[in-house]
Design a protein around this motif. Structure first.
Motif, PDB file in Angstrom:
ATOM      1  N   THR A   1      -0.971   3.089 -92.835  1.00  0.00           N
ATOM      2  CA  THR A   1      -1.084   1.643 -92.982  1.00  0.00           C
ATOM      3  C   THR A   1      -0.948   1.318 -94.472  1.00  0.00           C
ATOM      4  OG1 THR A   1      -3.461   1.840 -93.141  1.00  0.00           O
ATOM      5  CG2 THR A   1      -2.580   1.363 -90.983  1.00  0.00           C
ATOM      6  N   SER A  38       3.028  -8.759 -79.865  1.00  0.00           N
ATOM      7  CA  SER A  38       2.638  -7.351 -79.840  1.00  0.00           C
ATOM      8  C   SER A  38       1.156  -7.214 -79.517  1.00  0.00           C
ATOM      9  CB  SER A  38       2.957  -6.673 -81.165  1.00  0.00           C
ATOM     10  OG  SER A  38       3.147  -7.593 -82.169  1.00  0.00           O
ATOM     11  N   TYR A  60       5.858  -0.445 -86.262  1.00  0.00           N
ATOM     12  CA  TYR A  60       5.417  -1.174 -85.070  1.00  0.00           C
ATOM     13  C   TYR A  60       5.810  -2.649 -85.139  1.00  0.00           C
ATOM     14  CZ  TYR A  60       2.474   2.903 -84.330  1.00  0.00           C
ATOM     15  OH  TYR A  60       2.020   4.168 -84.140  1.00  0.00           O
ATOM     16  N   VAL A  63      -3.814  -0.427 -86.258  1.00  0.00           N
ATOM     17  CA  VAL A  63      -3.416   0.755 -85.495  1.00  0.00           C
ATOM     18  C   VAL A  63      -4.652   1.496 -85.017  1.00  0.00           C
ATOM     19  CG1 VAL A  63      -1.227   1.039 -86.676  1.00  0.00           C
ATOM     20  CG2 VAL A  63      -3.244   2.193 -87.564  1.00  0.00           C
ATOM     21  N   PHE A 120      -2.085  -1.005 -82.146  1.00  0.00           N
ATOM     22  CA  PHE A 120      -0.967  -0.143 -81.775  1.00  0.00           C
ATOM     23  C   PHE A 120      -1.438   1.298 -81.650  1.00  0.00           C
ATOM     24  CE2 PHE A 120       1.038  -3.615 -84.109  1.00  0.00           C
ATOM     25  CZ  PHE A 120       2.034  -3.997 -83.215  1.00  0.00           C
ATOM     26  N   ASN A 123      -1.270   7.934 -86.488  1.00  0.00           N
ATOM     27  CA  ASN A 123      -1.528   6.744 -87.296  1.00  0.00           C
ATOM     28  C   ASN A 123      -2.639   7.081 -88.274  1.00  0.00           C
ATOM     29  OD1 ASN A 123       0.239   5.179 -85.797  1.00  0.00           O
ATOM     30  ND2 ASN A 123      -1.360   4.558 -84.363  1.00  0.00           N
ATOM     31  N   ALA A 135       5.429  -6.648 -86.415  1.00  0.00           N
ATOM     32  CA  ALA A 135       4.286  -7.552 -86.345  1.00  0.00           C
ATOM     33  C   ALA A 135       4.785  -8.826 -85.712  1.00  0.00           C
ATOM     34  CB  ALA A 135       3.737  -7.841 -87.743  1.00  0.00           C
ATOM     35  N   TYR A 160       4.188  -9.665 -91.713  1.00  0.00           N
ATOM     36  CA  TYR A 160       2.895  -8.971 -91.808  1.00  0.00           C
ATOM     37  C   TYR A 160       1.801  -9.962 -92.194  1.00  0.00           C
ATOM     38  CZ  TYR A 160      -0.571  -5.665 -93.554  1.00  0.00           C
ATOM     39  OH  TYR A 160      -1.726  -4.966 -93.782  1.00  0.00           O
ATOM     40  N   ARG A 189      -1.458  -6.286 -88.689  1.00  0.00           N
ATOM     41  CA  ARG A 189      -1.145  -5.091 -87.904  1.00  0.00           C
ATOM     42  C   ARG A 189      -2.375  -4.187 -87.942  1.00  0.00           C
ATOM     43  NH1 ARG A 189       2.715  -3.029 -91.110  1.00  0.00           N
ATOM     44  NH2 ARG A 189       4.170  -4.590 -90.366  1.00  0.00           N
ATOM     45  N   TYR A 214       0.976 -12.153 -88.899  1.00  0.00           N
ATOM     46  CA  TYR A 214       0.322 -11.605 -87.708  1.00  0.00           C
ATOM     47  C   TYR A 214      -0.532 -10.384 -88.004  1.00  0.00           C
ATOM     48  CZ  TYR A 214       3.711 -14.647 -85.554  1.00  0.00           C
ATOM     49  OH  TYR A 214       4.445 -15.740 -85.213  1.00  0.00           O
TER      50      TYR A 214
END
Lengths: 323, 341
Positions: free
Chosen positions: B179, B132, B126, B291, B136, B234, B128, B284, B289, B287
Motif C-alpha cells: 500500500t 469495488s 486493484y 487491502v 481487496f 498484500n 479504486a 485514489y 483503497r 475512493y
C-alpha cells in the motif's frame, strides 16, 4: 476599685512567638468542619452539552477518532447523524417497533427488508430502530447500491454512517466480523415503484444475500416496514429527465415538483417496523450456497414471510397517517 | 533456504537501496549485488557496507551476464515505480517498469542458478472506484483502472511475472503488493501531498487510506527475500484513516476542489513541481483503497510493526508538521465550561 486590664499592644507579635504545635500535640482526628466545603457542583445539563460539543469539535479538529476499514465513523454517526434522524423517527413518522427480541444480542445477522418510499428513508429509519431499541445499542450496517457511492457528498456520508457497497465480499466480511447487516434486495425496483403497487414486493434479485448468509452461517431476520410507501406517493415518472440526470427514475408525487423544494418534505405517515423470527442458515451444512435450488427456496421463503407480514400489518392498520 | 547471492534492482531508490543495505548486514548472505542506472543516495551508500553496486540498466541484456556471472540465486525486483512522488515523464518510467521487468525476467529464465524471485508491486493494481469492494483480497482481479496510468504498468508487470512462474516452476515467486508508503525519511507522493500547507481534496469525496511505514516495507521485502513463502501478498498497516482525518492529524488545511476543476489544479501542482497529481492518484483520493492482510500474517508470517495511524503520526512528528489549531486551546475551553482545571 477596678484593676486596670493589661491590653497587649502587639497581639499579633505575641501570637507569632508561640511555638507551633508539634505533630504529637495536634488532635489525632481533624475536626469536622461545621460547614463542609461544597463538593464541586455537578455541571448543569447545558454546560455538559456545551462541553460535549467542544470535546466533539476537538476530536474532529485533531482527527482523534477511529474509522473501521469500511469507513464507518462511530463518533460522527452517534453525535451528528443519528440525532436529527431520531427526531424525524420519533416526531414525524412516530415509528412503532415490534420483534426487537428477534435481533441477536451479539454476533452477525442479516436483516432483510422491503424497500419503498421513492427516497430510501426507510433504510435510515430501520437503522435508528435497530440502534435505539437493541439492548446493546448495536449499529445497523447497511448495504447500498453503487449509485449511492458515486454521488459526491452522499457517498462519503454513506460510508461514514456505516454503509458499504452491496456486494458479496463486503457483506460476508461484515457478517463474519459479527455485525448486524441490513439489506434491501428489491433495490431501485422496490424503492421507486409506483404508488399503485404499494406493499407488493418486487423481485428479490439473484439471491446474493442468501448465499452471503449461507456462507457465513448467520441467521436471516425478515423485516417488514409499513408506512414508508405513503411518504412520497409516486404517481408518475419522468423517464427522459431521469435518463438525462443518470438516475434510475425521476418521480412525480402530489407535491413534487409542483411545490418545488417543499415537495421534498415527506408526508407524515405513521410507521410500523416489525422484525420477524430469524431463519437459521447454519443447518444446511457446508457448500450449501453451491446449491442454487436451496438458495432460490430460501430467497422465496424470506420474500413470502415479509409479504405475508406486510398484509397482516396492513389489515391491522387503520388510517395510514394516524395509525 | 537462506539465499547466498542476492541481486536487488532499483538500489538508486529508497526501498532498493535500503533493502540492499539490510541484506548486506545479514552474515548468512555471501554477496549482495545492487543494480540501478543511478547511484544510491549518499546516506544509503554509507550503510550499504559490503553490498556491491553495479551500474547497469535492467533493460539491457547485459543484466543476464551479471546474473549468470555472479551465480545469483535470489532476485529482488524493487525498481517498479508505481507512485512517482513528483511530476515525472511518463514514457521513460513506463519503459523502465515494463521493458525493464521483461528483460530482467528473460535473464532470470535463462539463469539456472536463480531459485527465488521477489517482486515489489503495488496495491494500486486493484484500482479504486465506487463499484469495488471495500477491502481487496489477493484474489480480486484488477477493476476500473485507467488505461494509461502507473497502476497499468504494475498490472502488466504482474502478468509478466505470472508468465515467468509458469515457465520456471522451480523458482519460488513472491509478489508483494505494497500500500502507499509513509514515514519520516521516505519521499512518496503522499508525504509530499500532506506536506503542502493547503491540501487540495476532491469536493464531496473522502477516501479511506491504508498506509505502510517505510521500515515495515523494507522488513517485509527482506523477509520475503530471506525466508518467505511463495505467493501473492498484500502488505499494509492495520487500520484505516480517512483522508480528511489524516489532513487534520497533520494539521493541514484542506481545500476542497470541484471534481471538474481537479485536472487544472493537478496541472498547477505539476507545474510547480510539487507533487504528482495523476488521474490514478485522483481516483485514489476519491475512493481510497484498503487491502486485506490476513495472508501476509498467516502465510508469510509478517506483522507490520506500525499501524496506519502510527505510521502517519510518525511521519507527522518526523517532519515536524505543526497543527493549525492547537488541540490544547479547545481542551482548555472544554475544561473551563465544565469548571475543572
Amino acid at each position: 476599685m477596678q484593676e486596670a486590664r493589661v491590653i497587649p499592644l502587639q497581639r499579633t507579635e505575641r501570637r507569632r512567638q508561640l511555638p507551633p504545635l508539634s505533630r504529637a500535640d495536634r488532635p489525632p482526628v481533624e475536626p469536622t468542619p461545621l460547614r463542609p466545603t461544597p463538593a464541586p457542583a455537578e455541571p448543569s445539563t447545558l454546560r455538559r452539552a456545551v462541553a460535549d460539543a467542544l470535546a466533539f469539535a476537538r476530536r474532529r479538529f485533531t482527527g482523534d477518532y477511529t474509522v473501521d476499514q469500511f469507513g464507518f465513523d462511530q463518533d460522527l454517526t452517534e453525535t451528528l447523524l443519528l440525532p436529527p434522524l431520531r427526531a424525524i423517527y420519533r416526531n414525524w413518522f412516530r415509528v412503532e417497533v415490534s420483534g426487537v427480541e428477534n435481533l441477536p444480542v451479539d454476533g452477525g445477522a442479516l436483516i432483510v427488508s422491503n424497500h419503498s418510499g421513492t427516497l430510501p428513508i426507510d433504510a435510515m429509519m430501520t437503522a435508528v430502530a435497530v440502534h435505539d431499541n437493541h439492548p446493546r445499542r448495536r449499529y445497523l450496517r447497511m448495504l447500498g447500491a453503487d449509485l449511492v457511492f458515486q454521488v459526491p457528498l452522499l457517498g462519503a456520508l454513506a460510508r461514514k454512517s456505516g454503509q458499504t457497497l452491496a456486494c458479496n465480499p463486503d457483506a460476508e466480511r461484515l457478517l463474519r466480523s459479527g455485525e448486524l447487516v441490513g439489506v434491501w434486495p428489491e433495490g431501485f425496483k422496490g424503492v421507486g415503484k409506483p404508488f399503485a403497487d404499494r406493499y407488493k414486493l418486487q423481485r428479490f434479485g439473484r439471491g446474493g444475500f442468501v448465499s452471503a448468509a449461507l456462507r457465513t452461517g448467520v441467521p436471516i431476520i425478515p423485516c417488514s416496514i409499513v408506512g414508508a410507501e405513503e411518504i412520497y406517493p409516486k404517481i408518475g415518472d419522468l423517464k427522459a429527465v431521469a435518463r438525462l440526470l443518470g438516475l434510475p427514475y425521476f418521480p412525480i408525487t402530489p407535491t413534487f415538483p409542483l411545490l418545488g423544494p417543499l415537495g421534498v418534505i415527506p408526508l407524515p405517515s405513521k410507521w410500523h417496523i416489525r422484525f420477524g423470527e430469524p431463519i437459521a442458515t447454519d443447518r444446511f451444512g457446508p457448500a450449501a450456497e453451491e446449491d442454487p435450488m436451496l438458495v432460490f427456496n430460501l430467497t422465496d421463503q424470506v420474500r413470502e414471510t415479509i409479504q405475508q407480514t406486510l398484509y397482516r400489518m396492513l389489515n391491522q392498520r387503520g388510517n395510514p397517517f394516524l395509525g | 533456504m537462506t539465499p547466498k547471492v542476492v541481486l536487488v534492482t532499483g538500489v538508486g531508490g529508497y526501498l532498493g537501496g535500503n533493502l540492499a543495505a539490510r541484506l548486506a548486514a545479514n552474515p548468512d548472505i555471501d554477496r549482495v549485488l545492487g543494480v540501478d542506472t543511478t547511484a544510491p543516495h549518499r546516506d544509503v551508500v554509507r550503510r550499504l557496507g559490503r553490498a556491491e553496486f553495479v551500474r547497469a540498466d535492467i533493460r539491457n541484456p547485459l543484466i543476464a551476464k551479471v546474473i549468470t556471472g555472479a551465480e545469483v540465486d535470489t532476485v529482488v525486483h524493487a525498481s517498479l515505480t508505481a507512485n512517482p512522488p513528483g511530476p515525472s515523464r511518463r514514457t521513460p518510467i513506463k519503459e523502465m517498469n515494463v521493458i525493464g521487468t521483461m528483460q530482467l525476467l528473460a535473464a532470470c529464465q535463462r539463469a539456472p542458478s536463480v531459485r527465488k524471485l521477489v517482486v515489489k508491486s503495488t496495491a494500486a493494481v486493484y484500482g479504486a472506484s465506487a463499484r469495488s469492494p471495500a477491502v481487496f483480497t489477493e484474489d480480486d482481479a484488477p477493476k476500473d483502472i485507467s488505461s494509461s496510468g502507473y497502476a497499468k504498468d504494475a498490472v502488466e508487470v504482474e502478468a509478466y511475472v505470472r508468465g515467468f512462474s509458469r515457465r520456471r516452476p522451480d523458482v519460488d515467486v513472491t509478489l508483494i503488493r505494497l500500500t502507499n508508503l509513509i514515514g519520516p525519511r521516505v519521499d512518496t507522493v503522499l508525504t509530499r501531498y500532506f506536506a503542502l500547507p493547503v491540501v487540495p481534496t476532491v469536493l464531496g469525496y473522502d477516501a479511506r487510506i491504508q498506509l505502510l511505514h517505510s521500515e515495515d516495507a523494507l522488513a517485509v521485502l527482506e523477509q520475503a527475500a530471506v525466508r518467505g513463502a511463495p505467493g501473492v501478498f498484500n502488505a499494509g498497516g492495520d487500520g484505516v484513516l480517512m483522508l480528511s482525518q489524516a489532513i487534520r492529524r497533520a494539521g493541514r488545511i484542506p481545500l476542497p476542489v470541484l471534481r471538474s476543476a481537479i485536472p487544472a489544479a493537478g496541472r498547477i501542482l505539476r507545474g510547480a513541481r510539487l507533487v504528482d497529481f495523476s488521474p490514478d492518484h485522483v481516483r485514489y483520493l476519491n475512493y481510497g483503497r484498503v487491502v486485506d492482510t490476513t495472508r501476509l500474517r498467516t502465510v508469510l508470517g509478517f506483522t507490520p510493526r506500525w499501524t496506519t495511524r502510527q505510521a502517519f503520526d510518525d511521519y507527522v512528528h518526523g517532519n515536524a508538521l505543526r497543527p493549525v489549531i492547537s488541540p490544547e486551546l479547545l481542551e482548555g475551553l472544554e475544561h473551563r465550561v465544565l469548571g475543572i482545571r
